[in-house]
Design a protein around this motif. Structure first.
Motif, PDB file in Angstrom:
ATOM      1  N   ASP A   8       0.849  -1.195   0.000  1.00 58.15           N
ATOM      2  CA  ASP A   8       0.000   0.000   0.000  1.00 58.15           C
ATOM      3  C   ASP A   8       0.882   1.241   0.000  1.00 58.15           C
ATOM      4  OD1 ASP A   8       1.018   0.065   2.571  1.00 58.15           O
ATOM      5  OD2 ASP A   8      -0.823  -0.669   3.498  1.00 58.15           O
ATOM      6  N   ALA A   9       0.247   2.435   0.030  1.00 55.78           N
ATOM      7  CA  ALA A   9       0.970   3.713  -0.019  1.00 55.78           C
ATOM      8  C   ALA A   9       1.854   3.893   1.201  1.00 55.78           C
ATOM      9  CB  ALA A   9      -0.018   4.870  -0.140  1.00 55.78           C
ATOM     10  N   GLY A  32       1.205  10.926   3.094  1.00 56.80           N
ATOM     11  CA  GLY A  32       1.482  11.234   4.490  1.00 56.80           C
ATOM     12  C   GLY A  32       0.863  10.241   5.444  1.00 56.80           C
ATOM     13  N   ILE A  33       0.593   9.019   4.973  1.00 50.79           N
ATOM     14  CA  ILE A  33       0.020   7.989   5.839  1.00 50.79           C
ATOM     15  C   ILE A  33       1.147   7.300   6.601  1.00 50.79           C
ATOM     16  CG2 ILE A  33      -1.322   5.853   5.886  1.00 50.79           C
ATOM     17  CD1 ILE A  33      -2.652   6.728   3.312  1.00 50.79           C
ATOM     18  N   GLY A  34       0.950   7.121   7.881  1.00 54.81           N
ATOM     19  CA  GLY A  34       1.957   6.463   8.694  1.00 54.81           C
ATOM     20  C   GLY A  34       3.022   7.440   9.171  1.00 54.81           C
ATOM     21  N   GLU A  35       3.827   6.966  10.121  1.00 57.98           N
ATOM     22  CA  GLU A  35       4.838   7.836  10.732  1.00 57.98           C
ATOM     23  C   GLU A  35       5.878   8.302   9.720  1.00 57.98           C
ATOM     24  OE1 GLU A  35       8.213   7.679  14.300  1.00 57.98           O
ATOM     25  OE2 GLU A  35       6.856   5.982  13.957  1.00 57.98           O
ATOM     26  N   GLN A  38       4.469  10.713   7.155  1.00 57.54           N
ATOM     27  CA  GLN A  38       4.340  12.068   7.679  1.00 57.54           C
ATOM     28  C   GLN A  38       5.692  12.785   7.687  1.00 57.54           C
ATOM     29  OE1 GLN A  38       2.464  11.792  11.499  1.00 57.54           O
ATOM     30  NE2 GLN A  38       0.570  10.883  10.695  1.00 57.54           N
ATOM     31  N   LEU A  39       6.744  12.027   8.002  1.00 57.22           N
ATOM     32  CA  LEU A  39       8.082  12.635   7.946  1.00 57.22           C
ATOM     33  C   LEU A  39       8.445  13.052   6.527  1.00 57.22           C
ATOM     34  CD1 LEU A  39      10.028  10.211  10.335  1.00 57.22           C
ATOM     35  CD2 LEU A  39       9.416  12.599  10.780  1.00 57.22           C
ATOM     36  N   LEU A  40       8.090  12.219   5.551  1.00 54.71           N
ATOM     37  CA  LEU A  40       8.349  12.578   4.158  1.00 54.71           C
ATOM     38  C   LEU A  40       7.654  13.868   3.777  1.00 54.71           C
ATOM     39  CD1 LEU A  40       8.185   9.309   2.009  1.00 54.71           C
ATOM     40  CD2 LEU A  40      10.111  10.873   2.244  1.00 54.71           C
ATOM     41  N   VAL A  41       6.375  13.994   4.135  1.00 54.76           N
ATOM     42  CA  VAL A  41       5.616  15.199   3.799  1.00 54.76           C
ATOM     43  C   VAL A  41       6.195  16.418   4.517  1.00 54.76           C
ATOM     44  CG1 VAL A  41       3.358  16.320   4.017  1.00 54.76           C
ATOM     45  CG2 VAL A  41       3.508  13.931   3.270  1.00 54.76           C
TER      46      VAL A  41
END
Length: 386
Positions: A8-9, A32-35, A38-41
């Motif tokens: 999945d994404a 931005g799904i998951g920890e 969110q760091l990537l975004v």
């Protein structure tokens, strides 16, 4: 990393984060799904457009914090990167003293209305020069012909130049020349100069030469912006380690580097040997600046005969001022006060070093018309800008 290869994404974005983030040419779109998503975004944005907007905001915020410097830079030409090989010879970077002398010539020319906004680029390899010694000899020949061409038209030989070498070691020269374009008291010499430099001089001096060997930028009106952008383009090979004003001399604020005063990002100038990196015509040189007028040299004082009064009797101690009025031809005409550039006077603020419109266009900051603080070098007092 192909998203189809992941469950999945969230798993896809976690893999990108673990790999160090997206590549420079990755046209990503993060959810931005998951920890780790969110760091990537947070670091890179949801997509490249959001990242670029955030980078532009941070850059402009830094420019507002340091309005006296060029934090923003003008975009350079899209050329193949010329990296510096630490194991090879050191590039012939422009030093602080060379910057100061070149700036003095450019400031001197602008102050007297001699805008050097006609650009000339000479590629010495395309002119048949196989080494830098031959290029130096041919450049001196071009200088003499250029001075003669301008003098024949009663024009001041006002120009400044810089020598650079490409990645293959091929030497080329950038010049900024004053050629009258739209002055009401003089004809437009732009087309005539372009024809002479690009064709006539090349045919007269070189038997077989590439038509791209000499390029003259063409415009119909004078521009202070082109005068200064030409100067900054010549300075792009500056010493990026040179400190103009140390932090201790600015009350703990950020030090001013030489690159902070130049509107282009650093570019490798190559190795230039046997030639000065920067230069200028005699009309803009130290002697002319000391005299106080472009193209002027110190007048030779003629032998002064014994002063006599109007009735032809010898001087018996009468008023000196009266005698001077009777013999003005015996004394050289005063030219002017010695010229001092803004940099030599201690200014280290790009808003005052260069044309105000140029600084606003580079920094994208509006400036008031009133007085502004001026940064000075060590041991110098602040100047009052009226």
């Amino acid at each position: 990393m192909n998203p189809r290869n992941y469950l999945d994404a969230e798993a896809h974005e976690a893999a990108i984060w673990d790999a160090g983030g997206p590549s420079t040419n990755h046209n990503y779109s993060f959810s931005g799904i998951g920890e780790r998503g969110q760091l990537l975004v947070a670091v890179h944005g949801h997509d490249p457009a959001e990242r670029d907007a955030a980078d532009a905001y941070e850059l402009q915020a830094e420019q507002r914090r340091r309005p006296e410097c060029f934090v923003r830079k003008l975009p350079g030409r899209a050329v193949k990167p010329f990296l510096w090989d630490p194991t090879g010879p050191r590039p012939s970077v422009i030093t602080i003293d060379e910057f100061a002398s070149q700036y003095a010539a450019a400031d001197f020319a602008e102050r007297f209305g001699l805008l050097c906004d006609t650009s000339v680029t000479l590629h010495w390899g395309l002119l048949g020069c196989s080494n830098q010694a031959e290029a130096r000899k041919l450049f001196r020949s071009f200088q003499k012909c250029l001075d003669d061409w301008l003098a024949e038209r009663d024009l001041t030989p006002a120009y400044f130049y810089v020598h650079e070498a490409g990645q293959d070691g091929a030497l080329h020269t950038h010049m900024q020349v004053h050629v009258p374009l739209d002055r009401p008291d003089q004809p437009n010499y732009g087309p005539t100069f372009r024809e002479w430099a690009q064709r006539k001089w090349v045919r007269n001096r070189v038997d077989t030469a590439d038509p791209r060997a000499v390029h003259v930028g063409g415009h119909n009106k004078h521009s202070r912006f082109r005068h200064w952008i030409g100067f900054h383009y010549q300075m792009k090979g500056y010493d990026h380690e040179a400190i103009v004003v140390h932090s201790l001399n600015r009350g703990g604020r950020d030090a001013i580097m030489l690159g902070d005063l130049i509107a282009f990002p650093w570019r490798n100038p190559g190795v230039v040997s046997g030639m000065k990196r920067v230069g200028w015509s005699q009309a803009l040189g130290p002697v002319a600046r000391k005299v106080g007028a472009p193209g002027c040299r110190k007048a030779k004082v003629q032998p002064t005969p014994e002063p006599k009064l109007a009735n032809n009797t010898p001087n018996d101690g009468f008023d000196i001022a009266a005698m001077l009025q009777q013999m003005p031809q015996w004394f050289p005409r005063p030219v002017g006060d010695p010229f001092q550039s803004m940099y030599e006077a201690g200014c280290r603020d790009v808003r005052d070093l260069y044309d105000r419109g140029f600084a606003e266009r580079v920094t994208r900051l509006p400036y008031d018309a009133g007085a502004m603080p001026v940064d000075v070098g060590p041991g110098l007092q602040p100047m009052e800008i009226l």
